[in-house]
Design an enzyme around this catalytic site. Structure first.
Site, PDB file in Angstrom:
ATOM      1  N   HIS A 137       5.637  77.153  77.258  1.00 19.25           N
ATOM      2  CA  HIS A 137       5.954  77.030  75.826  1.00 19.25           C
ATOM      3  C   HIS A 137       7.039  75.971  75.618  1.00 19.25           C
ATOM      4  CE1 HIS A 137       6.973  78.850  71.750  1.00 19.25           C
ATOM      5  NE2 HIS A 137       8.124  78.253  72.055  1.00 19.25           N
ATOM      6  N   GLU A 138       8.093  76.029  76.426  1.00 21.49           N
ATOM      7  CA  GLU A 138       9.190  75.079  76.274  1.00 21.49           C
ATOM      8  C   GLU A 138       8.789  73.667  76.698  1.00 21.49           C
ATOM      9  OE1 GLU A 138      11.781  75.809  74.595  1.00 21.49           O
ATOM     10  OE2 GLU A 138      11.242  77.937  74.466  1.00 21.49           O
ATOM     11  N   HIS A 141       7.155  72.166  73.764  1.00 25.74           N
ATOM     12  CA  HIS A 141       8.130  71.618  72.808  1.00 25.74           C
ATOM     13  C   HIS A 141       8.571  70.222  73.236  1.00 25.74           C
ATOM     14  CE1 HIS A 141       8.801  74.735  69.911  1.00 25.74           C
ATOM     15  NE2 HIS A 141       9.269  75.628  70.763  1.00 25.74           N
ATOM     16  N   GLU A 188       6.238  76.547  66.632  1.00 24.91           N
ATOM     17  CA  GLU A 188       6.311  77.641  67.601  1.00 24.91           C
ATOM     18  C   GLU A 188       4.905  78.105  67.992  1.00 24.91           C
ATOM     19  OE1 GLU A 188       8.943  78.713  69.214  1.00 24.91           O
ATOM     20  OE2 GLU A 188      10.116  77.214  68.132  1.00 24.91           O
TER      21      GLU A 188
END
Length: 360
Positions: A137-138, A141, A188
């Protein structure tokens, strides 16, 4: 930055050579990013300024106060971030730091050279595959450049605050901030998808989100029941609940956990996700030719479909508004008089209004 040279994942997962971030970006996030990426002059200046000042300070602070993962420090986490870079075909992935903090959190900061920070509370809460999803997930980003463009938009917002003295200026600023937070929430959802692609374990991704809501006692929780809870939340009760949900979500920078779980499962079951796994996904080489207009149209189509498919009573009312004021008037009349228009013209009994409400 950490080199990912020829390091295969610890277990077999599909790799995505040359994958574009457009493959996993939510339509509302992607449309904004595609437009902002055209402002190359602005983001280059922003990166230079951040690299010269705040980013150096951030990096030094974490070098001094946190643990930088490596082959000798948190080696499993170090391998996970390299795995994510390998699967998503990222040549260099951000350095990963673990900071002593009981709060469960993970974030990506920095613009020119982003770093990922996860708290000790998160490490203690999640198992290996759940951590893999969060780290993916990061990495999502970082690859989408959310830090760059969020900073850019916050600068624009700060400029906009200077017109607050203008009549209706405050309303304009509130509209901008509300739109920004909506974008952040969709960013997100984009990164949740990146985490799923990096880990390719839907159950682990959903468990991680469930644990963010309910804590570490997994034996007392159930993913299927959590999904049912998400469905219950979406349906709400009546228009009052729909309005309350809207008011509660507007100030948030992240979607609520049950919404994220439901959205991720829906995407994992979509043709889009299956196509990516089959190798049919957007490539980075095509990014410069991506049409801004087409992306905005895709975002608009997404919102239209969301309203159309939503079980929320407030969204049902919006559908009725789109369908005609007469329909709305009839429904409101039936709600407050107890009449049942679709029941052969009989006078409404006590169950009729609630039945109409749940069907809307």
């Amino acid at each position: 930055m950490t080199d990912t040279t020829a390091k295969t994942p610890s277990r077999r997962r599909q790799r995505f050579p040359e994958i574009s971030t457009r493959a996993w970006e939510h339509p509302a996030d992607r449309s904004a990013l595609v437009a902002l990426r055209r402002l190359t002059g602005f983001d280059d200046v922003l990166k230079k300024l951040a690299g010269l000042v705040s980013e150096r300070a951030i990096r030094l602070m974490f070098l001094a106060t946190a643990v930088k993962t490596s082959e000798r420090q948190f080696p499993e986490l170090y391998d996970m971030v390299r795995d994510a870079g390998y699967v998503l075909d990222l040549e260099k992935v951000p350095d990963l730091y673990v900071t002593q903090d009981p709060t469960v959190n993970a974030y990506t900061i920095g613009i020119d050279t982003p770093i990922i920070v996860i708290t000790s509370g998160l490490v203690e809460l999640l198992d290996e595959e759940e951590l893999r999803a969060v780290i993916g997930h990061e990495v999502g980003h970082a690859m989408s450049g959310h830090a760059v463009y969020r900073t850019m938009m916050l600068i624009l917002t700060n400029i906009a605050t200077r017109i607050a003295w203008v009549p209706l200026g405050n309303l304009a600023i509130m509209a901008i901030v509300t739109a920004l937070k909506e974008w952040f929430r969709k960013a997100e959802l984009s990164s949740d998808r990146a985490g799923l692609l990096a880990g390719q374990d839907l159950q682990a991704s959903m468990r991680a989100l469930m644990k963010l809501a309910g804590g570490h006692n997994l034996a007392e929780m159930n993913v299927d029941a959590f999904l049912e809870q998400a469905d219950e939340y979406e349906k709400a009760g009546d228009l009052r609940d729909g309005v309350l949900k809207l008011l509660q979500v507007l100030p948030q920078s992240h979607p609520f956990a049950v919404v994220r779980v439901a959205q991720l499962k829906k995407w994992a079951e979509s043709d889009e996700y299956r196509s990516i796994l089959a190798g049919a996904y957007p490539r980075r080489t095509d990014d410069p030719d991506t049409s801004v207009t087409e992306q905005w149209k895709a975002a608009a189509d997404h919102y239209t479909t969301s309203v159309k498919e939503s079980k929320d009573p407030l969204m049902g009312l919006i559908r009725d508004v789109a369908g005609g004021a007469a329909t709305v008037g009839g429904k409101l009349r039936d709600t407050f008089t107890g009449a049942s228009r679709g029941n052969g013209g009989g006078s409404g009994n006590g169950g009729s209004p609630s039945k109409d409400s749940s069907d809307s």
